[in-house]
Design an enzyme around this catalytic site. Sequence first.
Site, PDB file in Angstrom:
ATOM      1  N   CYS A 112     -16.677  -6.959  -1.116  1.00 60.42           N
ATOM      2  CA  CYS A 112     -17.324  -5.971  -1.983  1.00 60.42           C
ATOM      3  C   CYS A 112     -16.656  -4.607  -1.829  1.00 60.42           C
ATOM      4  CB  CYS A 112     -18.805  -5.881  -1.645  1.00 60.42           C
ATOM      5  SG  CYS A 112     -19.745  -4.789  -2.747  1.00 60.42           S
ATOM      6  N   CYS A 113     -16.383  -4.211  -0.590  1.00 59.59           N
ATOM      7  CA  CYS A 113     -15.708  -2.939  -0.355  1.00 59.59           C
ATOM      8  C   CYS A 113     -14.314  -2.942  -0.968  1.00 59.59           C
ATOM      9  CB  CYS A 113     -15.606  -2.644   1.138  1.00 59.59           C
ATOM     10  SG  CYS A 113     -17.159  -2.131   1.914  1.00 59.59           S
ATOM     11  N   CYS A 200     -22.710   3.225   1.191  1.00 57.50           N
ATOM     12  CA  CYS A 200     -23.452   2.740   0.026  1.00 57.50           C
ATOM     13  C   CYS A 200     -24.913   2.508   0.392  1.00 57.50           C
ATOM     14  CB  CYS A 200     -22.824   1.453  -0.494  1.00 57.50           C
ATOM     15  SG  CYS A 200     -21.209   1.672  -1.253  1.00 57.50           S
ATOM     16  N   CYS A 203     -26.082  -0.790   2.092  1.00 54.67           N
ATOM     17  CA  CYS A 203     -25.417  -1.091   3.367  1.00 54.67           C
ATOM     18  C   CYS A 203     -25.619  -0.001   4.417  1.00 54.67           C
ATOM     19  CB  CYS A 203     -23.926  -1.303   3.143  1.00 54.67           C
ATOM     20  SG  CYS A 203     -23.551  -2.628   1.990  1.00 54.67           S
ATOM     21  N   CYS A 228     -14.528  -0.405   6.357  1.00 55.76           N
ATOM     22  CA  CYS A 228     -14.723  -0.857   4.985  1.00 55.76           C
ATOM     23  C   CYS A 228     -13.431  -1.222   4.278  1.00 55.76           C
ATOM     24  CB  CYS A 228     -15.452   0.219   4.182  1.00 55.76           C
ATOM     25  SG  CYS A 228     -14.543   1.767   4.078  1.00 55.76           S
TER      26      CYS A 228
END
Length: 238
Positions: A112-113, A200, A203, A228
């Site tokens: 996702c990062c 985020c 997270c 990340c």
Amino acid sequence: MTDLTSLQLELSALSPRDILKKAIAAHEQIALSFSGAEDVVLVDMLAKLKPEATIFTLDTGRLHSETYQFIEDVRSHYGIQIKVYSPEHKALEAFVEEKGLFSFYRDGHSECCGVRKTSSLKRALLPLDAWITGQRKDQSPTRTSVPHVEKDPVFQGRGDILYKYNPLANWSSEDVWNYIRMMEIPYNPLHMKGYKSIGCEPCTKPTLPNQHEREGRWWWEEATHKECGLHAGNLSAS
């Protein structure tokens, strides 16, 4: 540019402000990466040294509303431009369609990062000779060896070498907050709600008084994995 070892030794004896001065003088194309957290200290220093300097931030699309407002407050307070990089929409849409909106809880945060942050950083760094970050040695087990300057081991700039400056490497969290209070500069209000390290929204969570600041980031993962992708080189160096 002197050899890296000599430069590291030279910068280790300087203040963050003087490190910034050296970095600005040494590179034609250099930019500060502003994450919307404590590295506002570097924004303050850089805005006074070179108001027209390039400052950028990465909008993942999942930041807290307070962080978005803080970025705007900083832009207004200093009368500066902050370039905002957003994820490539096609890659993001494909990722969400395949994995959903919360795959990081199952699969780890790296993918996702990669879509939301790392790909944007690659675009931001490509025209640069060097970049500046707010990394500190006391932030994480993966950052205990962060030097004041290094050759970026992961990302590519416009030349053969992309230099990465970490002027706050030897500063503690207390040093950062002493500066923020002394200079009366803006800060993210989430810090006053127990958020020591801010990323985020899904997270990041507040930490308890005796917890390390990175405990609130990707809390379901091992501490030694908590990068990340922006500073992935720290993982191989730790």
